[in-house]
Design a protein around this motif. Structure first.
Motif, mmCIF file in Angstrom:
data_model
loop_
_atom_site.group_PDB
_atom_site.id
_atom_site.type_symbol
_atom_site.label_atom_id
_atom_site.label_comp_id
_atom_site.label_asym_id
_atom_site.label_seq_id
_atom_site.Cartn_x
_atom_site.Cartn_y
_atom_site.Cartn_z
ATOM 1 N N VAL A 139 -10.620 -10.221 5.558
ATOM 2 C CA VAL A 139 -10.775 -10.358 4.114
ATOM 3 C C VAL A 139 -11.343 -9.048 3.563
ATOM 4 O O VAL A 139 -12.482 -8.959 3.147
ATOM 5 N N HIS A 140 -10.520 -8.017 3.620
ATOM 6 C CA HIS A 140 -10.856 -6.700 3.074
ATOM 7 C C HIS A 140 -10.121 -6.587 1.745
ATOM 8 O O HIS A 140 -8.921 -6.300 1.719
ATOM 9 N N ARG A 141 -10.823 -6.839 0.654
ATOM 10 C CA ARG A 141 -10.146 -6.898 -0.642
ATOM 11 C C ARG A 141 -9.431 -5.603 -0.983
ATOM 12 O O ARG A 141 -8.317 -5.630 -1.507
ATOM 13 N N GLU A 142 -10.025 -4.446 -0.693
ATOM 14 C CA GLU A 142 -9.366 -3.178 -1.016
ATOM 15 C C GLU A 142 -8.074 -3.024 -0.212
ATOM 16 O O GLU A 142 -7.039 -2.613 -0.738
ATOM 17 N N LEU A 143 -8.109 -3.364 1.053
ATOM 18 C CA LEU A 143 -6.902 -3.313 1.882
ATOM 19 C C LEU A 143 -5.845 -4.273 1.343
ATOM 20 O O LEU A 143 -4.666 -3.907 1.224
ATOM 21 N N LEU A 144 -6.259 -5.472 0.985
ATOM 22 C CA LEU A 144 -5.301 -6.442 0.443
ATOM 23 C C LEU A 144 -4.717 -5.972 -0.887
ATOM 24 O O LEU A 144 -3.532 -6.170 -1.150
ATOM 25 N N ARG A 145 -5.529 -5.314 -1.714
ATOM 26 C CA ARG A 145 -5.010 -4.739 -2.971
ATOM 27 C C ARG A 145 -3.934 -3.695 -2.672
ATOM 28 O O ARG A 145 -2.898 -3.649 -3.333
ATOM 29 N N GLN A 146 -4.186 -2.851 -1.675
ATOM 30 C CA GLN A 146 -3.215 -1.816 -1.315
ATOM 31 C C GLN A 146 -1.928 -2.431 -0.774
ATOM 32 O O GLN A 146 -0.826 -1.976 -1.109
ATOM 33 N N ILE A 147 -2.039 -3.453 0.056
ATOM 34 C CA ILE A 147 -0.848 -4.125 0.590
ATOM 35 C C ILE A 147 -0.075 -4.781 -0.548
ATOM 36 O O ILE A 147 1.158 -4.666 -0.623
ATOM 37 N N ALA A 148 -0.777 -5.456 -1.457
ATOM 38 C CA ALA A 148 -0.111 -6.095 -2.601
ATOM 39 C C ALA A 148 0.611 -5.046 -3.452
ATOM 40 O O ALA A 148 1.761 -5.259 -3.871
ATOM 41 N N ASN A 149 -0.029 -3.907 -3.681
ATOM 42 C CA ASN A 149 0.588 -2.835 -4.455
ATOM 43 C C ASN A 149 1.829 -2.295 -3.754
ATOM 44 O O ASN A 149 2.865 -2.044 -4.385
ATOM 45 N N MET A 150 1.736 -2.107 -2.432
ATOM 46 C CA MET A 150 2.899 -1.621 -1.673
ATOM 47 C C MET A 150 4.059 -2.608 -1.779
ATOM 48 O O MET A 150 5.212 -2.201 -1.958
ATOM 49 N N ARG A 151 3.762 -3.879 -1.681
ATOM 50 C CA ARG A 151 4.827 -4.884 -1.771
ATOM 51 C C ARG A 151 5.459 -4.890 -3.162
ATOM 52 O O ARG A 151 6.671 -5.014 -3.291
ATOM 53 N N GLU A 152 4.617 -4.797 -4.193
ATOM 54 C CA GLU A 152 5.117 -4.814 -5.568
ATOM 55 C C GLU A 152 5.964 -3.593 -5.889
ATOM 56 O O GLU A 152 6.927 -3.682 -6.640
ATOM 57 N N THR A 153 5.611 -2.431 -5.318
ATOM 58 C CA THR A 153 6.323 -1.197 -5.636
ATOM 59 C C THR A 153 7.445 -0.880 -4.654
ATOM 60 O O THR A 153 8.179 0.084 -4.843
ATOM 61 N N GLY A 154 7.561 -1.670 -3.589
ATOM 62 C CA GLY A 154 8.632 -1.461 -2.619
ATOM 63 C C GLY A 154 8.327 -0.404 -1.575
ATOM 64 O O GLY A 154 9.208 -0.037 -0.797
ATOM 65 N N VAL A 155 7.095 0.081 -1.530
ATOM 66 C CA VAL A 155 6.707 1.075 -0.537
ATOM 67 C C VAL A 155 6.482 0.376 0.804
ATOM 68 O O VAL A 155 5.891 -0.691 0.863
ATOM 69 N N GLY A 156 6.971 0.986 1.876
ATOM 70 C CA GLY A 156 6.714 0.451 3.212
ATOM 71 C C GLY A 156 7.540 -0.760 3.597
ATOM 72 O O GLY A 156 7.135 -1.548 4.454
ATOM 73 N N GLN A 157 8.709 -0.913 2.987
ATOM 74 C CA GLN A 157 9.515 -2.109 3.254
ATOM 75 C C GLN A 157 9.947 -2.220 4.716
ATOM 76 O O GLN A 157 10.077 -3.326 5.235
ATOM 77 N N ALA A 158 10.150 -1.101 5.385
ATOM 78 C CA ALA A 158 10.530 -1.166 6.802
ATOM 79 C C ALA A 158 9.425 -1.837 7.610
ATOM 80 O O ALA A 158 9.690 -2.644 8.501
ATOM 81 N N MET A 159 8.187 -1.531 7.288
ATOM 82 C CA MET A 159 7.048 -2.134 7.972
ATOM 83 C C MET A 159 6.950 -3.618 7.625
ATOM 84 O O MET A 159 6.756 -4.464 8.492
ATOM 85 N N PHE A 160 7.090 -3.948 6.337
ATOM 86 C CA PHE A 160 6.982 -5.342 5.913
ATOM 87 C C PHE A 160 8.116 -6.194 6.475
ATOM 88 O O PHE A 160 7.965 -7.398 6.641
ATOM 89 N N GLY A 161 9.247 -5.569 6.765
ATOM 90 C CA GLY A 161 10.367 -6.302 7.336
ATOM 91 C C GLY A 161 10.112 -6.786 8.754
ATOM 92 O O GLY A 161 10.857 -7.605 9.276
ATOM 93 N N LYS A 162 9.052 -6.304 9.380
ATOM 94 C CA LYS A 162 8.719 -6.695 10.750
ATOM 95 C C LYS A 162 7.657 -7.791 10.805
ATOM 96 O O LYS A 162 7.305 -8.254 11.877
ATOM 97 N N LEU A 163 7.135 -8.162 9.649
ATOM 98 C CA LEU A 163 6.031 -9.123 9.574
ATOM 99 C C LEU A 163 6.361 -10.249 8.614
ATOM 100 O O LEU A 163 7.141 -10.065 7.687
ATOM 101 N N ARG A 164 5.729 -11.387 8.835
ATOM 102 C CA ARG A 164 5.753 -12.475 7.873
ATOM 103 C C ARG A 164 4.297 -12.783 7.549
ATOM 104 O O ARG A 164 3.542 -13.221 8.405
#
Length: 185
Positions: free
Chosen positions: A88-113
């Motif tokens: 529960v690292h809020r700053e890390l979760l904010r960064q992950i949410a931002n990456m998902r919203e902006t489409g950054v790092g999709q190759a990485m996200f495609g390997k995880l659920r």
């Protein structure tokens, strides 16, 4: 096992009273569990993993400060277990949410659920109070989890591929649902 990239395969089933096999393709995914303290992430991990300490973010990176987002995502993908717990690292979760919203790092996200283990605020308070009573969690941890509930709920919903309501489920029911989410056909 689910190691890194999704595993593609074919499930073979012998049809009853027949001499033939039916084949169904499947994909198995690495699951990254997210949610508030007390939602059941670590408990699920003990059911799903042979080495829970190796795949619990806080055990690997520590609690403070948050790990760099790229390093955390790479760790999630590279972990040699079917599931990992994202701290529960809020700053890390904010960064992950931002990456998902902006489409950054999709190759990485495609390997995880990402699976959000949701629990209602009321039920979360009850669970945390029990853990405080049994000296498994501190009062300050409980207060922090409840005070930050709405913000964390919003972040987890932005990140999650699946939301699994754990409010009124046993750990066995939650783990069974998680196993279904790991395999898609």
């Amino acid at each position: 096992d689910i190691l890194g990239d999704p595993i593609y395969g074919v499930e073979k089933t012998l049809r009853v009273n027949a001499d033939s096999w039916t084949e169904k393709p499947y994909t198995r995914w690495k699951v990254a569990l997210i949610g508030p303290s007390g939602a059941g992430k670590s408990t699920c991990l003990r059911y799903l993993s042979s080495n829970a300490n190796a795949v619990e973010m806080d055990q690997v990176f520590g609690i403070d400060p948050s790990p760099p987002v790229e390093e955390a995502l790479q760790w999630m993908v590279d972990a040699e277990e079917p599931a990992v717990v994202v701290g529960v690292h809020r700053e890390l979760l904010r960064q992950i949410a931002n990456m998902r919203e902006t489409g950054v790092g999709q190759a990485m996200f495609g390997k995880l659920r990402f699976v959000y283990l949701y629990v209602s605020k009321q039920r979360l308070g009850e669970r945390l109070q029990q853990q405080v009573h049994h000296e498994e969690r501190s009062e300050s941890n409980m207060s922090s989890a409840l005070n930050n509930f709405e913000e964390l709920d919003c972040l987890c919903r932005k990140i999650a591929d699946h939301v699994l309501d754990t409010s009124d489920k046993s750990i066995e029911e939650v783990c069974k649902e998680l196993s279904y989410l790991q395999v898609s056909g």
